[in-house]
Enzyme design. Structure first.
Site, PDB file in Angstrom:
ATOM      1  N   CYS A 123       0.773  -1.173  -0.116  1.00 20.80           N
ATOM      2  CA  CYS A 123       0.155  -0.050  -0.051  1.00 20.80           C
ATOM      3  C   CYS A 123       0.872   1.222   0.150  1.00 20.80           C
ATOM      4  O   CYS A 123       0.418   2.472  -0.350  1.00 20.80           O
ATOM      5  CB  CYS A 123      -1.101  -0.002   1.147  1.00 20.80           C
ATOM      6  SG  CYS A 123      -0.331  -0.093   2.729  1.00 20.80           S
ATOM      7  N   HIS A 124       2.066   1.128   0.301  1.00 22.13           N
ATOM      8  CA  HIS A 124       2.992   2.154   0.121  1.00 22.13           C
ATOM      9  C   HIS A 124       3.295   2.871  -0.979  1.00 22.13           C
ATOM     10  O   HIS A 124       3.795   3.872  -1.266  1.00 22.13           O
ATOM     11  CB  HIS A 124       4.341   2.012   1.085  1.00 22.13           C
ATOM     12  CG  HIS A 124       4.977   1.074   0.510  1.00 22.13           C
ATOM     13  ND1 HIS A 124       4.877  -0.473   0.875  1.00 22.13           N
ATOM     14  CD2 HIS A 124       6.213   0.884  -0.443  1.00 22.13           C
ATOM     15  CE1 HIS A 124       5.448  -1.325   0.069  1.00 22.13           C
ATOM     16  NE2 HIS A 124       6.431  -0.324  -0.701  1.00 22.13           N
TER      17      HIS A 124
END
Length: 157
Positions: A123-124
């Site tokens: 998700c980064h």
């Protein structure tokens, strides 16, 4: 109810908390979610080994088995996140399009925020439409570190 296992893992970003059942990884978090610690589970050992290789810059794709718990929409977002190549970034709108729901940009952001398996489900790698760093459960400084780490190691084999 299945037996759960957890361990604390020391990373360059601080302590990560890893949780699994007998067969699959359930969570990687920057926030304490410890159960009775048991570091002998094979899934925990595989996850720690793969995280070690990732942080050394040699692992680009995680293969530890995952068990995702969430809504169908959340799971579709998390699966789309897993398809983002190492060292690349996309915006929330790209993920909304990838799951076939281009108007669900805000809902994608909320599902991204609920990602239970940080780093492994990357998700980064999701940034704002204008290229800005926005939202990360571990904090923006950790998100920046992860993106810089991947860029620096993109060509390593």
């Amino acid at each position: 109810m299945s037996t759960l296992f957890s361990t604390a893992y020391r990373s360059p970003l601080g302590t990560l908390y890893i949780t699994c059942n007998r067969d699959a990884l359930l969570g990687v978090s920057f926030h304490p979610v410890m159960l009775d610690e048991n570091t002998t589970n094979p899934v925990l050992e595989l996850a720690k080994g793969q995280l070690d290789a990732y942080f050394k810059g040699v692992l680009k794709q995680f293969t530890v088995p995952l068990e995702l718990h969430g809504t169908l929409f959340q799971k579709s977002v998390w699966n789309a996140l897993s398809a983002i190549p190492y060292g690349h970034v996309v915006c929330y709108q790209d993920i909304a399009k990838a799951i076939g729901n281009p108007k669900a940009v805000r809902a994608v952001g909320m599902a991204n925020n609920k990602n239970p398996i940080s780093i492994i489900i990357p998700c980064h790698r999701v940034i704002g439409k204008q290229g800005s760093l926005v939202g990360y459960a571990g904090g923006l400084e950790k998100k920046q570190w992860l993106l810089s780490h991947e860029r620096a190691n993109q060509s390593n084999t």
